[in-house]
Design a protein around this motif. Structure first.
Motif, short mmCIF file in Angstrom:
data_model
loop_
_atom_site.label_atom_id
_atom_site.label_comp_id
_atom_site.label_asym_id
_atom_site.label_seq_id
_atom_site.Cartn_x
_atom_site.Cartn_y
_atom_site.Cartn_z
N ALA A 1 -23.97 25.76 -12.27
CA ALA A 1 -23.58 27.37 -12.83
C ALA A 1 -22.08 26.85 -13.62
CB ALA A 1 -23.08 27.84 -11.85
N LEU A 2 -20.91 25.77 -13.29
CA LEU A 2 -20.30 25.87 -14.43
C LEU A 2 -20.51 25.52 -15.46
CD1 LEU A 2 -18.48 26.06 -10.74
CD2 LEU A 2 -18.77 27.89 -12.29
N GLY A 3 -21.03 24.44 -15.09
CA GLY A 3 -21.39 23.27 -16.40
C GLY A 3 -20.28 22.23 -16.42
N ILE A 4 -20.60 21.29 -15.00
CA ILE A 4 -19.48 20.04 -15.21
C ILE A 4 -19.98 19.28 -14.14
CG2 ILE A 4 -17.63 21.63 -14.47
CD1 ILE A 4 -17.49 21.61 -11.24
N SER A 5 -20.39 18.13 -14.24
CA SER A 5 -21.27 17.16 -13.79
C SER A 5 -20.95 17.42 -12.05
CB SER A 5 -20.80 15.95 -13.61
OG SER A 5 -20.03 15.35 -12.75
N GLU A 6 -22.27 16.72 -10.82
CA GLU A 6 -22.39 17.35 -10.28
C GLU A 6 -21.01 16.05 -8.98
OE1 GLU A 6 -26.23 16.66 -6.59
OE2 GLU A 6 -26.43 16.96 -8.75
N LYS A 7 -20.87 14.88 -9.99
CA LYS A 7 -20.05 13.94 -9.16
C LYS A 7 -18.19 14.88 -9.03
CE LYS A 7 -19.77 9.97 -7.13
NZ LYS A 7 -19.59 9.94 -6.07
N GLU A 8 -18.31 15.34 -10.00
CA GLU A 8 -16.90 16.41 -10.53
C GLU A 8 -17.18 17.61 -9.58
OE1 GLU A 8 -15.64 16.15 -15.12
OE2 GLU A 8 -17.25 17.11 -14.29
N CYS A 9 -18.34 18.42 -9.29
CA CYS A 9 -18.07 19.36 -8.05
C CYS A 9 -17.78 18.52 -6.95
CB CYS A 9 -19.65 19.78 -8.13
SG CYS A 9 -19.87 21.75 -7.87
N GLU A 10 -19.16 17.52 -6.06
CA GLU A 10 -19.02 17.21 -5.24
C GLU A 10 -16.97 16.38 -4.94
OE1 GLU A 10 -21.74 13.58 -5.30
OE2 GLU A 10 -22.80 15.26 -4.76
N ARG A 11 -16.69 16.23 -5.88
CA ARG A 11 -14.91 15.47 -5.60
C ARG A 11 -14.39 17.12 -5.18
NH1 ARG A 11 -15.80 10.69 -9.41
NH2 ARG A 11 -15.62 12.07 -11.55
N ALA A 12 -14.59 17.75 -6.21
CA ALA A 12 -13.88 19.40 -6.43
C ALA A 12 -14.37 20.35 -5.15
CB ALA A 12 -13.85 20.51 -7.46
N PHE A 13 -16.07 19.47 -4.27
CA PHE A 13 -15.72 20.30 -3.38
C PHE A 13 -14.78 18.91 -1.79
CE2 PHE A 13 -20.61 21.95 -3.45
CZ PHE A 13 -19.90 23.41 -4.03
N ALA A 14 -14.94 18.01 -2.23
CA ALA A 14 -14.22 17.48 -1.07
C ALA A 14 -12.95 17.35 -1.14
CB ALA A 14 -13.85 15.64 -1.07
N ARG A 15 -11.89 18.48 -1.95
CA ARG A 15 -10.10 18.32 -2.86
C ARG A 15 -10.39 20.28 -1.44
NH1 ARG A 15 -5.32 16.86 -2.14
NH2 ARG A 15 -4.21 18.78 -3.03
N LEU A 16 -11.36 20.92 -2.16
CA LEU A 16 -11.35 22.17 -1.07
C LEU A 16 -11.48 22.34 -0.19
CD1 LEU A 16 -13.65 24.36 -4.50
CD2 LEU A 16 -11.18 24.34 -3.36
N LYS A 17 -12.22 21.52 0.30
CA LYS A 17 -12.66 20.98 2.36
C LYS A 17 -11.13 20.50 2.89
CE LYS A 17 -14.60 18.22 5.97
NZ LYS A 17 -13.70 17.42 5.82
N LYS A 18 -9.89 20.26 1.92
CA LYS A 18 -8.74 19.81 2.66
C LYS A 18 -7.80 20.74 2.61
CE LYS A 18 -8.83 14.35 1.30
NZ LYS A 18 -8.43 13.71 0.31
N GLU A 19 -8.19 21.48 1.89
CA GLU A 19 -7.47 22.85 1.63
C GLU A 19 -8.05 23.76 2.25
OE1 GLU A 19 -7.15 24.08 -2.40
OE2 GLU A 19 -6.55 22.35 -3.46
#
Length: 166
Positions: free
Chosen positions: A131-149
């Protein structure tokens, strides 16, 4: 008028001392790639290193073009790159505000808000990335960061879920 009045050479010297001490963002660009991409990488590093935090305004386009000796157009295109990654909210003729410190986290936060995802909604890295036009790997890294936040939670076997408002 209260305060001190100093010449530009003194002010530049003071900024240089602060940069050398790691207390100010550096105004030099790497030599590889188009100017706007090099500037975007430098500004992204400033944000990641904490020189600018969520809610801070970046310097004006005019200031950045003078600081880096680049065109206003290059600055505008660099800010567009940062906005596409979800790091800043930028509106022409207004200030540019930092919205995230890591690439894509701001874009995912915005996606969660725009879709109206409430607490408990499970997110798919595959679907969100598409949906956002990014790679799945980048999305997973961002999800992990949002979990920390504290924005997302994680349940083994289920995945990431929205904890509250994005």
């Amino acid at each position: 008028m209260n305060g001190y009045h100093v010449g530009m050479s003194v002010a530049r010297g003071a900024v240089g001392i602060l940069r050398d001490a790691g207390l100010a963002a550096t105004g030099s660009l790497s030599k590889d790639g188009p100017t706007h991409e090099r500037l975007a990488r430098t500004m992204e590093k400033w944000i990641a290193d904490g020189f600018y935090r969520v809610g801070d305004n970046l310097p004006s386009a005019r200031h950045l073009s003078e600081e880096f000796r680049v065109s206003n157009r290059a600055v505008g295109r660099a800010i567009d790159v940062l906005a596409d990654k979800g790091l800043v909210d930028a509106f022409r003729g207004r200030s540019t505000t930092v919205t995230a410190t890591q690439p894509w986290t701001g874009k995912i936060r915005r996606h969660i808000r725009e879709k109206g995802y409430g607490a408990g909604i499970v997110l798919s890295a595959f679907d969100t990335a598409a949906a956002l036009g990014i790679s799945e790997k980048e999305c997973e890294r961002a999800f992990a960061r949002l979990k920390k936040e504290g924005v997302l939670g994680f349940v083994p076997g289920t995945g990431f879920y929205v904890k509250g408002e994005g």
